[in-house]
Scaffold this motif. Sequence first.
Motif, PDB file in Angstrom:
ATOM      1  N   GLY A 117       0.824  -1.213   0.000  1.00 30.40           N
ATOM      2  CA  GLY A 117       0.000   0.000   0.000  1.00 30.40           C
ATOM      3  C   GLY A 117       0.854   1.257   0.000  1.00 30.40           C
ATOM      4  N   GLY A 118       1.967   1.219   0.731  1.00 27.21           N
ATOM      5  CA  GLY A 118       2.876   2.361   0.747  1.00 27.21           C
ATOM      6  C   GLY A 118       3.514   2.596  -0.609  1.00 27.21           C
ATOM      7  N   VAL A 119       3.910   1.529  -1.280  1.00 27.16           N
ATOM      8  CA  VAL A 119       4.510   1.654  -2.616  1.00 27.16           C
ATOM      9  C   VAL A 119       3.491   2.278  -3.568  1.00 27.16           C
ATOM     10  CG1 VAL A 119       5.404   0.369  -4.613  1.00 27.16           C
ATOM     11  CG2 VAL A 119       6.172  -0.229  -2.300  1.00 27.16           C
ATOM     12  N   ASP A 120       2.246   1.801  -3.488  1.00 33.07           N
ATOM     13  CA  ASP A 120       1.198   2.367  -4.340  1.00 33.07           C
ATOM     14  C   ASP A 120       0.985   3.852  -4.023  1.00 33.07           C
ATOM     15  OD1 ASP A 120       0.853  -0.094  -5.543  1.00 33.07           O
ATOM     16  OD2 ASP A 120      -0.953  -0.608  -4.382  1.00 33.07           O
ATOM     17  N   ALA A 121       0.939   4.189  -2.748  1.00 31.03           N
ATOM     18  CA  ALA A 121       0.715   5.581  -2.347  1.00 31.03           C
ATOM     19  C   ALA A 121       1.847   6.485  -2.809  1.00 31.03           C
ATOM     20  CB  ALA A 121       0.566   5.671  -0.826  1.00 31.03           C
ATOM     21  N   LEU A 122       3.044   5.936  -2.919  1.00 31.80           N
ATOM     22  CA  LEU A 122       4.209   6.730  -3.322  1.00 31.80           C
ATOM     23  C   LEU A 122       4.479   6.648  -4.824  1.00 31.80           C
ATOM     24  CD1 LEU A 122       6.411   5.705  -0.287  1.00 31.80           C
ATOM     25  CD2 LEU A 122       5.488   7.992  -0.737  1.00 31.80           C
ATOM     26  N   ASN A 123       3.486   6.228  -5.579  1.00 34.59           N
ATOM     27  CA  ASN A 123       3.579   6.123  -7.041  1.00 34.59           C
ATOM     28  C   ASN A 123       4.666   5.146  -7.494  1.00 34.59           C
ATOM     29  OD1 ASN A 123       1.448   7.928  -7.556  1.00 34.59           O
ATOM     30  ND2 ASN A 123       2.821   9.643  -7.160  1.00 34.59           N
ATOM     31  N   GLY A 124       4.736   4.020  -6.802  1.00 28.81           N
ATOM     32  CA  GLY A 124       5.650   2.962  -7.229  1.00 28.81           C
ATOM     33  C   GLY A 124       7.104   3.254  -6.930  1.00 28.81           C
ATOM     34  N   ARG A 125       7.950   2.580  -7.691  1.00 29.22           N
ATOM     35  CA  ARG A 125       9.386   2.660  -7.456  1.00 29.22           C
ATOM     36  C   ARG A 125      10.039   3.850  -8.152  1.00 29.22           C
ATOM     37  NH1 ARG A 125      11.532  -3.476  -7.510  1.00 29.22           N
ATOM     38  NH2 ARG A 125      13.289  -2.413  -6.564  1.00 29.22           N
ATOM     39  N   GLY A 126       9.231   4.712  -8.739  1.00 25.76           N
ATOM     40  CA  GLY A 126       9.779   5.834  -9.490  1.00 25.76           C
ATOM     41  C   GLY A 126      10.281   6.983  -8.644  1.00 25.76           C
ATOM     42  N   THR A 127      10.087   6.908  -7.347  1.00 28.37           N
ATOM     43  CA  THR A 127      10.578   7.965  -6.458  1.00 28.37           C
ATOM     44  C   THR A 127      11.545   7.347  -5.449  1.00 28.37           C
ATOM     45  OG1 THR A 127       8.843   7.655  -4.807  1.00 28.37           O
ATOM     46  CG2 THR A 127       8.358   9.192  -6.624  1.00 28.37           C
ATOM     47  N   ALA A 129      11.445   7.658  -2.178  1.00 22.16           N
ATOM     48  CA  ALA A 129      10.660   7.077  -1.096  1.00 22.16           C
ATOM     49  C   ALA A 129       9.979   5.784  -1.539  1.00 22.16           C
ATOM     50  CB  ALA A 129       9.623   8.083  -0.593  1.00 22.16           C
ATOM     51  N   GLY A 130       9.441   5.765  -2.756  1.00 19.41           N
ATOM     52  CA  GLY A 130       8.804   4.556  -3.285  1.00 19.41           C
ATOM     53  C   GLY A 130       9.788   3.408  -3.390  1.00 19.41           C
ATOM     54  N   GLU A 131      11.005   3.690  -3.836  1.00 19.63           N
ATOM     55  CA  GLU A 131      12.048   2.668  -3.926  1.00 19.63           C
ATOM     56  C   GLU A 131      12.404   2.148  -2.537  1.00 19.63           C
ATOM     57  OE1 GLU A 131      14.764  -0.087  -4.988  1.00 19.63           O
ATOM     58  OE2 GLU A 131      13.317   0.901  -6.302  1.00 19.63           O
ATOM     59  N   ARG A 132      12.498   3.054  -1.577  1.00 18.93           N
ATOM     60  CA  ARG A 132      12.852   2.675  -0.204  1.00 18.93           C
ATOM     61  C   ARG A 132      11.798   1.731   0.385  1.00 18.93           C
ATOM     62  NH1 ARG A 132      12.815   7.725   2.303  1.00 18.93           N
ATOM     63  NH2 ARG A 132      14.721   8.166   1.191  1.00 18.93           N
ATOM     64  N   VAL A 133      10.526   2.074   0.220  1.00 20.01           N
ATOM     65  CA  VAL A 133       9.447   1.240   0.748  1.00 20.01           C
ATOM     66  C   VAL A 133       9.363  -0.070  -0.029  1.00 20.01           C
ATOM     67  CG1 VAL A 133       6.943   1.102   1.135  1.00 20.01           C
ATOM     68  CG2 VAL A 133       8.183   3.219   1.667  1.00 20.01           C
ATOM     69  N   SER A 134       9.609  -0.017  -1.322  1.00 26.97           N
ATOM     70  CA  SER A 134       9.622  -1.231  -2.139  1.00 26.97           C
ATOM     71  C   SER A 134      10.710  -2.197  -1.671  1.00 26.97           C
ATOM     72  CB  SER A 134       9.832  -0.859  -3.609  1.00 26.97           C
ATOM     73  OG  SER A 134       9.928  -2.015  -4.398  1.00 26.97           O
ATOM     74  N   GLU A 135      11.891  -1.647  -1.359  1.00 20.35           N
ATOM     75  CA  GLU A 135      12.980  -2.502  -0.868  1.00 20.35           C
ATOM     76  C   GLU A 135      12.628  -3.111   0.486  1.00 20.35           C
ATOM     77  OE1 GLU A 135      17.786  -2.595  -0.182  1.00 20.35           O
ATOM     78  OE2 GLU A 135      16.822  -0.676  -0.546  1.00 20.35           O
ATOM     79  N   MET A 136      11.970  -2.334   1.342  1.00 19.69           N
ATOM     80  CA  MET A 136      11.533  -2.867   2.629  1.00 19.69           C
ATOM     81  C   MET A 136      10.562  -4.028   2.405  1.00 19.69           C
ATOM     82  SD  MET A 136       9.411  -1.024   5.728  1.00 19.69           S
ATOM     83  CE  MET A 136       7.932  -0.872   4.726  1.00 19.69           C
ATOM     84  N   ARG A 137       9.597  -3.834   1.512  1.00 22.66           N
ATOM     85  CA  ARG A 137       8.648  -4.906   1.192  1.00 22.66           C
ATOM     86  C   ARG A 137       9.373  -6.132   0.681  1.00 22.66           C
ATOM     87  NH1 ARG A 137       5.820  -3.712  -3.813  1.00 22.66           N
ATOM     88  NH2 ARG A 137       7.888  -4.264  -4.494  1.00 22.66           N
ATOM     89  N   ASP A 138      10.316  -5.946  -0.230  1.00 17.25           N
ATOM     90  CA  ASP A 138      11.067  -7.077  -0.774  1.00 17.25           C
ATOM     91  C   ASP A 138      11.844  -7.805   0.314  1.00 17.25           C
ATOM     92  OD1 ASP A 138      10.037  -6.315  -3.204  1.00 17.25           O
ATOM     93  OD2 ASP A 138      11.924  -5.479  -3.967  1.00 17.25           O
ATOM     94  N   PHE A 139      12.363  -7.059   1.279  1.00 18.33           N
ATOM     95  CA  PHE A 139      13.063  -7.687   2.400  1.00 18.33           C
ATOM     96  C   PHE A 139      12.104  -8.554   3.206  1.00 18.33           C
ATOM     97  CE2 PHE A 139      14.220  -7.653   6.905  1.00 18.33           C
ATOM     98  CZ  PHE A 139      15.414  -8.353   6.835  1.00 18.33           C
ATOM     99  N   PHE A 140      10.899  -8.039   3.497  1.00 21.26           N
ATOM    100  CA  PHE A 140       9.935  -8.821   4.255  1.00 21.26           C
ATOM    101  C   PHE A 140       9.482 -10.057   3.483  1.00 21.26           C
ATOM    102  CE2 PHE A 140       8.773  -4.708   6.594  1.00 21.26           C
ATOM    103  CZ  PHE A 140       9.654  -4.986   7.625  1.00 21.26           C
ATOM    104  N   VAL A 141       9.357  -9.953   2.168  1.00 23.88           N
ATOM    105  CA  VAL A 141       9.042 -11.125   1.346  1.00 23.88           C
ATOM    106  C   VAL A 141      10.167 -12.156   1.485  1.00 23.88           C
ATOM    107  CG1 VAL A 141       8.804 -11.963  -1.037  1.00 23.88           C
ATOM    108  CG2 VAL A 141       7.544  -9.923  -0.296  1.00 23.88           C
ATOM    109  N   PHE A 142      11.393 -11.709   1.393  1.00 22.37           N
ATOM    110  CA  PHE A 142      12.560 -12.583   1.541  1.00 22.37           C
ATOM    111  C   PHE A 142      12.555 -13.265   2.916  1.00 22.37           C
ATOM    112  CE2 PHE A 142      16.874 -12.946   3.295  1.00 22.37           C
ATOM    113  CZ  PHE A 142      17.415 -13.890   2.433  1.00 22.37           C
ATOM    114  N   VAL A 143      12.322 -12.487   3.971  1.00 18.91           N
ATOM    115  CA  VAL A 143      12.321 -13.055   5.327  1.00 18.91           C
ATOM    116  C   VAL A 143      11.223 -14.109   5.451  1.00 18.91           C
ATOM    117  CG1 VAL A 143      11.893 -12.531   7.766  1.00 18.91           C
ATOM    118  CG2 VAL A 143      13.405 -11.062   6.416  1.00 18.91           C
ATOM    119  N   GLN A 144      10.029 -13.820   4.931  1.00 21.33           N
ATOM    120  CA  GLN A 144       8.938 -14.791   5.005  1.00 21.33           C
ATOM    121  C   GLN A 144       9.295 -16.074   4.268  1.00 21.33           C
ATOM    122  OE1 GLN A 144       5.812 -14.569   6.801  1.00 21.33           O
ATOM    123  NE2 GLN A 144       6.239 -16.711   6.437  1.00 21.33           N
ATOM    124  N   GLU A 145       9.886 -15.942   3.086  1.00 18.96           N
ATOM    125  CA  GLU A 145      10.298 -17.135   2.332  1.00 18.96           C
ATOM    126  C   GLU A 145      11.348 -17.926   3.096  1.00 18.96           C
ATOM    127  OE1 GLU A 145       9.494 -15.193  -2.092  1.00 18.96           O
ATOM    128  OE2 GLU A 145      11.549 -15.377  -1.347  1.00 18.96           O
TER     129      GLU A 145
END
Length: 170
Positions: A117-127, A129-145
Amino acid sequence: MSAADPPRRNEEAVHHFVERMAMAFAEVGFPRMAARVLFTVMSADDPLTAAEIGERLDVSAAAVSGAVRYLTQFGMLVREPVKGSRRDRYRLPDNPWYEGTLTKTGIYKNLIDLADGGVDALNGRGTVAGERVSEMRDFFVFVQEEIDALGERWRARRAATGHDGHPAGR
């Protein structure tokens, strides 16, 4: 003591074990009373009622009630009714350390969903802040896996060492 008599427990040593483990868990943010209750139940051969837990810890019923509510909410204790009574007994689930902790709470799924939701609110990875939140999400996906894979390896190890045939807390 005859061969049929079970070995006697060193109750003072058990008490020290419970208190030391509770302190260690409290030092990393786990509620201390919940940790005391958890390790009291863990150190019992049979399920315990709230009154028995309170007696072993020399604490009030209210303190035990809050702690068992916390522990059952996270799947670290199982509540079972006592037949013919209004009381309940508490025991550990069959595999509390993996099954009853992170996998049951859904914490990473929740964080991943919130980060999406944060990535969407920040207009994706194009900013930035969007990249930062996207990387956080990817980290949590990695941890869950990794937790899922670790759980599979743990279940295989439990089976290989014979622990899966002896449910904890029973």
